[in-house]
Design an enzyme around this catalytic site. Structure first.
Site, PDB file in Angstrom:
ATOM      1  N   ASP A 313      -0.265   2.844   5.985  1.00  0.00           N
ATOM      2  CA  ASP A 313      -0.168   2.435   4.587  1.00  0.00           C
ATOM      3  C   ASP A 313       1.088   1.569   4.456  1.00  0.00           C
ATOM      4  O   ASP A 313       1.843   1.355   5.411  1.00  0.00           O
ATOM      5  CB  ASP A 313      -0.175   3.647   3.653  1.00  0.00           C
ATOM      6  CG  ASP A 313      -0.654   3.274   2.250  1.00  0.00           C
ATOM      7  OD1 ASP A 313      -0.590   2.084   1.889  1.00  0.00           O
ATOM      8  OD2 ASP A 313      -1.087   4.166   1.496  1.00  0.00           O
TER       9      ASP A 313
HETATM   10  C1  BGC Z   1      -1.796   2.320  -1.208  1.00  0.00           C
HETATM   11  C2  BGC Z   1      -3.107   2.109  -0.494  1.00  0.00           C
HETATM   12  C3  BGC Z   1      -3.509   0.657  -0.585  1.00  0.00           C
HETATM   13  C4  BGC Z   1      -2.395  -0.191   0.000  1.00  0.00           C
HETATM   14  C5  BGC Z   1      -2.718  -1.679  -0.010  1.00  0.00           C
HETATM   15  C6  BGC Z   1      -0.735   1.322  -0.750  1.00  0.00           C
HETATM   16  O1  BGC Z   1       0.414   1.402  -1.512  1.00  0.00           O
HETATM   17  O2  BGC Z   1      -1.351   3.632  -0.964  1.00  0.00           O
HETATM   18  O3  BGC Z   1      -4.098   2.940  -1.047  1.00  0.00           O
HETATM   19  O4  BGC Z   1      -4.716   0.450   0.087  1.00  0.00           O
HETATM   20  O5  BGC Z   1      -1.221   0.001  -0.771  1.00  0.00           O
HETATM   21  O6  BGC Z   1      -2.719  -2.191  -1.274  1.00  0.00           O
END
Ligand code: BGC
Length: 766
Positions: A313
């Site tokens: 993430d």
């Molecule tokens: C979130 C994810 C998301 C990613 C990309 C992160 O902060 O936890 O769920 O897919 O950002 O936007």
């Protein structure tokens, strides 16, 4: 005597649609040709190029900026930045767009820019672009916006979940994107958590069935073609249960719950062929998700045979050093995460990405990351790139996709909203009559942002400037439905963000009272301001005081009040439940939520949504429907800790259903055998309706205290007035397993009950 079982959790009963879908979905989406091609590619790649493939950057890094550093609009790719990132560093993946929604033309330009290096053979592999199209292609102008996952779950309809997946994949591909960071398969068991609305609810079976259906929709039944995208299971695993309720704070999850509750939806999605997984940003039982070798490599990859890749993430390799402190340096964080089994790092900014590549190359050259592990990561990434068709000739995407934002898509989004919105109370005030004068009021009534929530046009979804043209807020939808002459509007109260936390205040109360007096009925829309992740953190589940006060003012007028909750989390509303004439849970129903609500409350359509979670009554007493019996004892003298406002699976209709003839084809079950359970459902009312038939199983006695009941199967049926249907479920011994004291899945002989609605029958497992 214990009957020992494998660790497989097999949900055999019910759900003919989704189980047949899964059967058609081959476990491996790769082919011997693809695998041979990958080996040939790997043989030609340097360590630097391989490392580049594991690096993911955000689009901002590649865009042109003005002299003040602001992004130029319409967005434009900066070829010099592309040259550095994609050619020199060999970056393998790009993600996102957080600050605005792009038109199809802008997307085409972006794609041309990011794919140029591979097209000209200056890069060894094409870019895999990923986006959060989590309730429709929410970052493309004109994309179709569905209910958020929590609303989709409330439909209890895997067919709709699959069609949502198909439609979203189609519109994502129209935008030139091959990878969707969805579905969220985290279990919604911490209602304080800001991302509860992104989940499919609290039950592992419901999440598994709906999740599998979404994956099949994204990736296609028989293989990925130009209308499909790679799914991304999020966020492996346990992210949704932070003890504090705050996003990305630690969770403590006993192994029993991990095995019985949190892992099954991911396992089901892997079986359905999900191609990628995103890792939990948080820490579970003291171990950051990104360093959990046992879960990532042993369970997910080795045991379940996951053939795709794991992406981190946002900035999470860095966080291992800066936040979780399990890595003394950035380099150690990279080594720990890659060696635990994460294959791609969402770095995602500059100059961090350059630093990531340098440190990772060093780590490989020093031997802290083996060439085999690097090859394994790159092999997985290339596999997904081949499977999604990135090596095929690129063409202008948008023109091919004539159904983008079409009426057909809109109908599907409307149908999803109609089946999701849940009727919780009704003293007969609903359906409303068009001739009644209705006061539409409340903080969530007058803007489309409240119906969509976060991840809508922007990350937090709170900017009305981007609202989809031609779509309606609740107020606009009611006005369009009954005509403006029968609709009054007063704001009532406002919700907003104040210093990082939600806040609310009453608006013009005189206006509210005078219009209430003029009206026959009040449609009071309460709920939450759009938010997600850290900005969505709250300190209490109680609905804020101004909204409670507004409800009390509405009741004091003596007019019937229809309370509509438009919210991502089930906020505590105990104080204002009893005086409402009707209560409707709308969740975050998307761009078509206003229209769906109008059609439902005026009775053109019938309610069929059922709660995908336990609607809690008290902030300090959170229990779920499948609690052990000790939670709920002594009902009479307040020792009962399970006292929800409304139960999981609950929801009313304008018609009534009666259950009869619960029949088991045998009353003893031996290992490997199954029982056929049938029940008759009759629509005893005077109009058509849809009912979700829910089968629960209870174990009478076990060596670990059993749940009072667990959902075993469900099926949504449509019944005309006075019609009857026999619904059949098949229960196998595997369905009776639990994770026992010796950390093994076991079945114990003894008595069980099968319960459907108020009917129950016992059987014995020999
Ligand atoms: C979130 C994810 C998301 C990613 C990309 C992160 O902060 O936890 O769920 O897919 O950002 O936007």
């Amino acid at each position: 005597m214990k009957i020992m079982k494998t660790r497989m959790v097999v949900f055999l009963a019910g759900l003919l649609i989704s189980s047949s879908l899964i059967a058609q979905n081959k476990k491996s989406l790769s082919t011997p040709e693809i695998e041979a091609q990958i080996e040939a590619d790997l043989a030609k790649m340097s360590v630097e190029e391989k490392v580049g493939q594991t690096c993911q950057i955000t689009l901002d890094v590649l865009l042109k900026k003005d002299a003040e550093g602001k992004l130029i609009e319409p967005v434009e790719i900066d070829p010099a930045k592309v040259q550095e990132a994609i050619v020199e560093y060999g970056v393998g993946s790009v993600l996102n767009v957080g600050w605005k929604t792009l038109s199809l033309e802008e997307w085409e330009g972006v794609m041309e820019g990011v794919h140029a290096p591979y097209q000209s053979k200056d890069a060894k592999a094409p870019i895999l672009y990923g986006i959060d199209a989590i309730h429709g292609v929410n970052y493309t102008v004109g994309g179709t916006l569905f209910p958020q996952e929590i609303g989709l779950a409330a439909t209890w309809n895997p067919r709709l979940a699959m069609q949502f997946g198909q439609a979203t994949a189609y519109e994502t591909r129209a935008s030139g994107i091959h990878w969707n960071f969805s579905p969220v398969l985290d279990l919604g068991r911490q209602p304080l958590w800001s991302r509860t609305f992104e989940t499919l609810g609290e039950d592992p079976l419901l999440v598994s069935e709906m999740g599998k259906a979404i994956v099949c929709g994204y990736q296609g039944k028989g293989g990925i073609n130009s209308e499909h995208v790679a799914a991304c299971m999020k966020h492996f695993v346990g992210y949704s249960h932070p003890s504090s309720g705050r996003d990305r704070t630690p969770a403590w999850i006993p192994e029993k719950y991990m095995q019985e509750l949190y892992l099954p939806p991911f396992k089901a999605a892997v079986e359905a062929g999900a191609l990628t997984v995103m890792i939990n940003s948080g820490v579970v039982n003291g171990i950051p998700g990104h360093e959990n070798y046992e879960l990532l490599t042993e369970t997910l990859k080795n045991e379940w045979g996951f053939e795709g890749f794991a992406v981190s993430d946002w900035e999470d390799f860095i966080m291992l050093h800066t936040v979780h402190r399990t890595a003394a340096t950035l380099k150690e964080g990279i080594i720990n995460a890659i060696n635990a089994g994460v294959d791609m790092s969402m770095v995602p900014l500059a100059p961090q990405y350059q630093e990531y590549c340098k440190l990772m190359i060093e780590a490989v050259n020093e031997g802290s990351i083996t060439p085999d592990r690097l090859d394994d990561a790159v092999r997985r990434i290339l596999r997904v790139k081949y499977i999604v068709g990135l090596y095929e000739k690129r063409m202008n995407q948008a023109k091919k996709y004539v159904d983008f934002g079409s009426e057909k898509m809109h109908q599907l989004a409307l149908e999803s909203a109609l089946e999701s919105i849940t009727l919780l109370e009704n003293d007969g005030v609903l359906p409303l009559k068009k001739s009644q004068k209705v006061l539409v009021t409340g903080p969530t009534s007058n803007n489309l942002i409240f119906l969509n929530g976060a991840w809508t046009h922007t990350w937090q979804g709170d900017n009305p400037l981007f609202n989809t043209k031609g779509r309606f807020s609740v107020r606009e939808a009611i006005e369009a439905y009954v005509g403006t002459e029968n609709v009054l509007f007063s704001q009532g109260a406002e919700v907003y963000m104040d210093e990082g936390f939600e806040a609310s205040k009453l608006s013009d109360t005189e206006d509210f009272i005078s219009k209430a007096e003029e009206s026959d009925v009040i449609l009071l829309c309460l709920g939450e301001f759009p938010s997600t992740e850290k900005p969505g953190d709250i300190r209490s589940l109680n609905l804020d005081s101004a909204q409670i006060e507004l409800a009390k003012m509405a009741y004091a007028t003596g007019k019937p009040v229809v309370l509509v909750m438009i919210e991502g989390r089930p906020r505590i509303i105990r104080e204002i439940v009893d005086d409402a004439s009707a209560i409707v849970q709308a969740y975050l129903p998307g761009d078509f939520g206003g229209e769906a609500l109008a059609q439902l409350i005026y009775g053109e359509e019938n309610f069929s949504g059922k709660l995908p979670y336990t609607y809690q009554k008290y902030d300090g007493q959170i229990e779920f429907y499948d609690h052990p019996r000790s939670v709920a004892r002594h009902k009479a003298n307040h020792f009962d800790a399970f006292d929800p406002q409304w139960e999981f699976g609950y929801g009313l209709s304008y018609t009534t259903f009666e259950y009869s003839n619960l029949t088991l084809d045998k009353n003893t079950l031996t290992e490997g055998d199954s029982i056929v359970i049938t029940v008759d459902v009759t629509n005893t009312g005077s109009r058509e309706g849809k009912e979700v038939v829910q089968l629960y199983i209870s174990d009478h006695f076990a060596s670990m205290t059993p749940a009072v009941k667990s959902l075993n199967a469900f099926e949504k049926v449509t019944l005309g007035a006075k019609d009857k249907k026999t619904v059949k479920f098949v229960l196998a011994t595997e369905d009776l397993q639990f994770y026992g004291r010796d950390d093994e899945w076991i079945c114990e002989p003894g008595m069980f009950s099968a319960t459907i609605e108020t009917l129950s029958a016992d059987f014995e497992l020999k």
